[in-house]
Design a protein around this motif. Structure first.
Motif, mmCIF file in Angstrom:
data_model
loop_
_atom_site.group_PDB
_atom_site.id
_atom_site.type_symbol
_atom_site.label_atom_id
_atom_site.label_comp_id
_atom_site.label_asym_id
_atom_site.label_seq_id
_atom_site.Cartn_x
_atom_site.Cartn_y
_atom_site.Cartn_z
ATOM 1 N N ALA A 349 0.850 -1.414 -0.100
ATOM 2 C CA ALA A 349 -0.069 0.086 -0.048
ATOM 3 C C ALA A 349 0.903 1.413 -0.214
ATOM 4 C CB ALA A 349 -0.772 -0.119 1.203
ATOM 5 N N LEU A 350 2.087 1.248 0.367
ATOM 6 C CA LEU A 350 2.867 2.336 0.389
ATOM 7 C C LEU A 350 3.266 2.781 -1.222
ATOM 8 C CD1 LEU A 350 5.858 1.324 2.974
ATOM 9 C CD2 LEU A 350 3.969 2.744 3.249
ATOM 10 N N PRO A 351 3.602 4.146 -1.328
ATOM 11 C CA PRO A 351 3.916 4.576 -2.852
ATOM 12 C C PRO A 351 5.081 3.784 -3.492
ATOM 13 C CG PRO A 351 3.363 6.401 -1.425
ATOM 14 C CD PRO A 351 3.565 5.055 -0.350
ATOM 15 N N GLY A 352 4.643 3.392 -4.587
ATOM 16 C CA GLY A 352 5.633 2.798 -5.558
ATOM 17 C C GLY A 352 7.153 3.320 -5.457
ATOM 18 N N THR A 353 7.155 4.396 -5.754
ATOM 19 C CA THR A 353 8.510 5.355 -5.629
ATOM 20 C C THR A 353 9.054 5.312 -4.328
ATOM 21 O OG1 THR A 353 7.242 7.399 -5.160
ATOM 22 C CG2 THR A 353 7.725 6.751 -7.638
ATOM 23 N N LEU A 354 8.495 5.189 -3.075
ATOM 24 C CA LEU A 354 9.014 5.295 -2.137
ATOM 25 C C LEU A 354 9.681 3.880 -1.648
ATOM 26 C CD1 LEU A 354 9.767 6.512 0.705
ATOM 27 C CD2 LEU A 354 7.174 5.526 1.415
ATOM 28 N N ARG A 355 8.769 2.958 -2.127
ATOM 29 C CA ARG A 355 9.482 1.432 -2.089
ATOM 30 C C ARG A 355 10.598 1.373 -2.863
ATOM 31 N NH1 ARG A 355 5.257 -2.023 -4.021
ATOM 32 N NH2 ARG A 355 4.131 -0.288 -4.516
ATOM 33 N N SER A 356 10.458 1.576 -4.099
ATOM 34 C CA SER A 356 11.667 1.230 -5.207
ATOM 35 C C SER A 356 12.845 1.993 -4.991
ATOM 36 C CB SER A 356 11.190 1.409 -6.720
ATOM 37 O OG SER A 356 10.685 2.444 -6.893
ATOM 38 N N SER A 357 12.611 3.388 -4.442
ATOM 39 C CA SER A 357 13.758 4.093 -4.611
ATOM 40 C C SER A 357 14.542 4.327 -3.109
ATOM 41 C CB SER A 357 13.408 5.690 -5.116
ATOM 42 O OG SER A 357 12.442 6.356 -4.222
ATOM 43 N N LEU A 358 13.646 3.920 -2.140
ATOM 44 C CA LEU A 358 14.309 4.121 -0.816
ATOM 45 C C LEU A 358 14.402 2.936 0.097
ATOM 46 C CD1 LEU A 358 15.430 6.111 1.165
ATOM 47 C CD2 LEU A 358 13.201 6.766 1.890
ATOM 48 N N ILE A 359 13.387 2.520 0.210
ATOM 49 C CA ILE A 359 13.085 1.037 1.296
ATOM 50 C C ILE A 359 13.902 0.025 0.587
ATOM 51 C CG2 ILE A 359 11.560 -0.332 2.345
ATOM 52 C CD1 ILE A 359 9.435 1.730 2.306
ATOM 53 N N GLU A 360 13.520 -0.190 -0.683
ATOM 54 C CA GLU A 360 14.165 -1.454 -0.734
ATOM 55 C C GLU A 360 15.629 -1.522 -1.122
ATOM 56 O OE1 GLU A 360 11.866 -2.590 -4.319
ATOM 57 O OE2 GLU A 360 9.868 -2.719 -3.203
ATOM 58 N N PRO A 361 16.336 -0.490 -1.645
ATOM 59 C CA PRO A 361 17.476 -0.464 -1.761
ATOM 60 C C PRO A 361 18.245 -0.452 -0.463
ATOM 61 C CG PRO A 361 16.876 1.380 -3.186
ATOM 62 C CD PRO A 361 15.556 0.671 -2.458
ATOM 63 N N LEU A 362 17.874 0.128 0.361
ATOM 64 C CA LEU A 362 18.186 0.339 1.763
ATOM 65 C C LEU A 362 18.174 -1.175 2.428
ATOM 66 C CD1 LEU A 362 17.188 3.538 3.494
ATOM 67 C CD2 LEU A 362 19.444 3.025 2.811
ATOM 68 N N ALA A 363 17.034 -1.732 2.405
ATOM 69 C CA ALA A 363 16.941 -2.872 3.151
ATOM 70 C C ALA A 363 17.416 -4.292 2.554
ATOM 71 C CB ALA A 363 15.228 -3.223 2.950
ATOM 72 N N LEU A 364 17.672 -4.129 1.260
ATOM 73 C CA LEU A 364 18.463 -5.275 0.324
ATOM 74 C C LEU A 364 19.821 -5.145 0.694
ATOM 75 C CD1 LEU A 364 16.530 -5.647 -2.834
ATOM 76 C CD2 LEU A 364 16.196 -7.027 -0.570
ATOM 77 N N ARG A 365 20.329 -3.924 1.239
ATOM 78 C CA ARG A 365 21.776 -4.064 1.775
ATOM 79 C C ARG A 365 22.080 -4.248 3.243
ATOM 80 N NH1 ARG A 365 22.175 1.029 -1.550
ATOM 81 N NH2 ARG A 365 21.808 2.093 0.054
#
Length: 592
Positions: A349-365
């Protein structure tokens, strides 16, 4: 046990059934037809006259009306109003047309094979496969599906040229071609809002009537696991009969697997005549070959063992028909994975740009070695996968990778994407817009029709007992479809409406208990029980000769089961049952 087998067109001219010859004229403008039925009195009707041949097993039509269904167009319209678990065969002798159909939930089964100039069909996949124009060649894709799903989902069967009708489906065969269609498809109304009290009254009325209608003639009995469904049904049986109904429970002397405490609570609360049996490892060794021989296709659900012994116990007690609680989770939202996927959906439900540009790059590291950070990373990784693919993230084949599990040549012969594709087709029900209803639509097919119903029905048939499923009464399914999604899954609370509606009827301990299931401690017992361990791993050794799995992977299974018996033991069971099925269905091993 009832049975139907038939063939039309060239298939009827060659052979009517194994060991039988149909004396039909080779030159005729109307395709020859053969239908043979063996009926159980009171539950089947078979009408064979000059114009038509009609067979109905189950359903609610009297025999006089059944005889009028030999016209495929009229019969198709009648199917939409036919209630209950049924299978239908209607054939017109004047036109050569055939109509096949099964009930809406897939309680009953019909198999078929389209052959050049004809059709072979019947209630037994093996019998259809034995027709000389069909053959019993094994389908590699179905073997892959079995390893993936632990059963073979319809419409495929283990036989390459045999298919199975899916719930609510019909088949119309005519000399100019064959057509498959749906006379019914589950439809959710997510826009309705009704007061809880009104819904509760309607639900309790339908529940009482569906349970009453499921009671067999003679002595009835009911499965009682101690779960919400079986306990509710046991209580309603006592209410509608005014007697202390007989209930049957299976236990396991293994920590984390025994729910007998809850079955006893339910029995005492409702006053049932309670019967118990504790399954042992020796019982499993005895039952495995019997189950493998009795299932027409490879079947890897280990809870077939408790279902089998429960049915045997009931039969020995004089029961003539059993009542099961299957279906409640799939119509009211009771499986634990529904709540889990609800948690993952919050990330979606979070905005797609927030997920792809911020959360996922940080989480996957994030480092995987630190437990709290590993959980965050795992959550994001799983939540980033769309449904329904995300639901398969724990599948053992995906954990290891297909290249690790399967033999190279076998893997090259199958489509590894097909499991996800066929699940998506059912998940994307056009009337379901909520996560919960989409999961329910998928589970009605894969969890219920393909897995739980064959498990219980076959286990009961091995004891010579029919089984009824009141929670799959057409009225109950229709009622569940009009419930608002949040009444099924309220936040992460499973089956919210069902439990609220039965407060004051069910014991509070049953309502508050967590979902458990009917699991088998096979992995644990295979560690220390010599005969069971030998049966399991000798079967897997034999499986090496079939060229399906990577032998190095199979060699790792004893150590994997030793380390994590409750997880890997399940896949050991699946592979053991596959080899046992091969052995009991006279299928020779391939050269490695």
């Amino acid at each position: 046990m009832s049975r139907v087998f038939g063939c039309t067109g060239r298939a009827a001219m060659i052979a009517s059934a194994p060991g039988e010859e149909l004396r039909a004229a080779a030159e005729t403008s109307i395709p020859p037809l053969f239908v043979h039925a063996e009926c159980d009195t009171g539950t089947e009707a078979f009408v064979d006259d000059a114009n038509s041949c009609v067979y109905l097993s189950g359903g609610t039509l009297p025999s006089a009306q059944v005889g009028k269904l030999g016209e495929p167009k009229a019969a198709l319209e009648a199917l939409r109003s036919l209630n209950g678990a049924f299978l239908f065969v209607g054939a017109n002798k004047r036109t050569g047309e055939v109509l096949l159909a099964i009930d809406r939930s897939g309680v009953r089964n019909l198999y078929y094979s389209e052959v050049p100039g004809g059709l072979v069909f019947g209630s037994s996949a093996g019998e259809v496969a034995r027709h000389s124009m069909v053959g019993s060649e094994i389908d590699p894709q179905s073997l892959f599906h079995y390893a993936y799903f632990h059963m073979v989902p319809g419409p495929r069967t283990i036989f390459n040229k045999v298919r199975r009708l899916v719930p609510g489906e019909y088949l119309h065969w005519a000399p100019d071609g064959m057509k498959l269609g749906r006379y019914w498809e589950i439809t959710y109304d997510e826009s309705r809002t009704e007061p809880f009290d009104a819904l509760k009254r309607e639900f309790l009325d339908i529940f009482q009537r569906s349970v009453a209608d499921s009671i067999p003639s003679g002595k009835g009995g009911a499965f009682l696991s101690g779960g919400t469904d079986s306990s509710s049904i046991a209580g309603m049986l006592c209410k509608v009969t005014g007697t202390d109904f007989d209930t049957y429970s299976i236990g396991f002397a293994a920590e984390g697997f025994d729910e007998m405490e809850y079955a006893r609570i339910a029995s005492k609360h409702f006053g049932t005549r309670h019967h118990e049996y504790y399954v042992t490892p020796d019982d499993i060794v005895h039952a495995v070959p019997l189950l493998a021989a009795s299932h027409e296709q490879p079947f890897g659900n280990s809870s077939a063992i408790p279902a089998y012994y429960c049915a045997q116990m009931a039969r020995a007690d004089g029961v003539t028909g059993l009542i099961g609680g299957d279906g409640g989770d799939e119509i009211f939202g009771g499986n634990a994975r529904y709540a889990k996927q609800r948690v993952f959906s919050l990330y979606e439900a979070l905005p797609g740009t927030l997920r792809s540009s911020l959360i996922e790059p940080l989480a996957l590291r994030l480092p995987q070695g630190v437990p709290p950070l590993r959980k965050v990373r795992s959550y994001v990784e799983q939540a980033s996968t769309p449904m329904p693919d995300r639901a398969d993230s724990y599948n053992v084949l995906r954990r290891f990778g297909f290249d690790t599990v399967f033999a190279k040549d076998f893997l090259a012969s199958v489509d590894t994407d097909e499991p996800l594709e066929i699940q998506a087709a059912w998940y994307n029900n056009p009337s379901a817009h909520s996560l919960i209803n989409r999961m329910l639509a998928m589970d009605m097919k894969f969890t219920l029709a393909d897995n739980d119903l064959p498990k219980v029905t076959t286990s009961c048939a091995m004891a010579g007992l029919p089984v009824a499923y009141p929670l799959l009464d057409d009225r109950m399914v229709a009622f569940s479809c009009k419930l608002a999604p949040e009444l099924k899954l309220k936040g992460t609370k499973l089956r919210w409406f069902f439990k609220e509606a039965l407060k004051g009827f069910l014991p509070p301990e049953i309502i508050s208990k967590s979902k458990h299931g009917f699991g088998l401690p096979f992995g644990q017992w295979a560690l220390g029980h010599g005969p069971l361990k030998a049966l399991a791993f000798e079967s897997i050794t034999s499986l090496k000769q079939r060229g399906l799995f990577d032998n190095a992977f199979l060699d790792r299974l004893p150590a994997l089961n030793e380390a994590h018996p409750n997880y890997y033991g399940n896949f050991v069971w699946v592979l053991m049952m596959l080899e046992q099925w091969f052995q009991h269905h006279a299928t020779p091993a391939r050269s490695a």
